[in-house]
Design a protein around this motif. Structure first.
Motif, PDB file in Angstrom:
ATOM      1  N   THR A  88       0.850  -1.187   0.000  1.00 44.23           N
ATOM      2  CA  THR A  88       0.000   0.000   0.000  1.00 44.23           C
ATOM      3  C   THR A  88       0.887   1.238   0.000  1.00 44.23           C
ATOM      4  N   ARG A  89       0.587   2.146  -0.908  1.00 41.41           N
ATOM      5  CA  ARG A  89       1.400   3.354  -1.006  1.00 41.41           C
ATOM      6  C   ARG A  89       0.817   4.459  -0.133  1.00 41.41           C
ATOM      7  N   VAL A  90       1.672   5.064   0.644  1.00 39.22           N
ATOM      8  CA  VAL A  90       1.249   6.128   1.548  1.00 39.22           C
ATOM      9  C   VAL A  90       0.694   7.307   0.755  1.00 39.22           C
ATOM     10  N   ARG A  91       1.245   7.585  -0.393  1.00 39.90           N
ATOM     11  CA  ARG A  91       0.753   8.726  -1.178  1.00 39.90           C
ATOM     12  C   ARG A  91      -0.679   8.496  -1.649  1.00 39.90           C
ATOM     13  N   ASP A  92      -1.058   7.238  -1.922  1.00 41.58           N
ATOM     14  CA  ASP A  92      -2.442   6.944  -2.283  1.00 41.58           C
ATOM     15  C   ASP A  92      -3.367   7.175  -1.094  1.00 41.58           C
TER      16      ASP A  92
END
Length: 155
Positions: free
Chosen positions: A5-9
């Motif tokens: 999971t990408r933090v920016r998403d």
């Protein structure tokens, strides 16, 4: 293979939720019921559950107790934990965004609207709960990763 999971998403989702909730609260605040302190508290038990699960899975993965036997972590269980972590990260991010949108509306209103001053504590509890849930979910997802084999070069 699932990507992490990408933090920016998650940040993008939180910002979008904050903007939408701020716009809605601006229009509808007068018709909303009071926000109790425990309104966002339901996120905390889920976060606690995920932290406990993360430590259990991390222990089993670290000891290489993954498999189908007794006292082993079944691979399907680990996959379900990753799915739970990904879903919780999204829910926590959206919830935090909604509560931050409320907070952005309430903070300037506190000095001259009594209801805004009273609602602030419940909104803060909810916003922190969303952030705590995201952190717990990311930790659970991290703990479900399989360790690298020391004999293989990193890809």
């Amino acid at each position: 293979m699932l990507k992490a999971t990408r933090v920016r998403d998650l940040l993008a989702l939180a910002v979008l939720a904050a903007i939408v909730s701020w716009l809605l609260v601006r229009v509808l605040y007068g018709s909303l019921p009071p926000i109790p302190v425990y309104a966002g508290a339901s996120l905390y038990p889920v976060a606690l559950l995920e932290v406990v699960l993360a430590f259990m899975i991390r222990s089993r993965v670290g000891k290489r107790e993954i498999g189908d036997g007794p006292r082993q972590l079944h691979p399907i269980t680990a996959a379900r934990a990753v799915a739970l972590a990904k879903a919780s990260a999204l829910v926590g991010s959206a919830a935090a965004g909604v509560w931050v949108g409320f907070l952005l509306f309430l903070l300037p209103q506190r000095s001259f609207v009594q209801a805004a001053s009273e609602d602030t504590s419940g909104v803060v509890v909810g916003a922190v709960g969303g952030i705590v849930l995201v952190a717990a979910a990311l930790w659970l997802e991290h703990c479900c990763k399989t360790p690298e084999d020391p004999g293989e070069p990193a890809a």
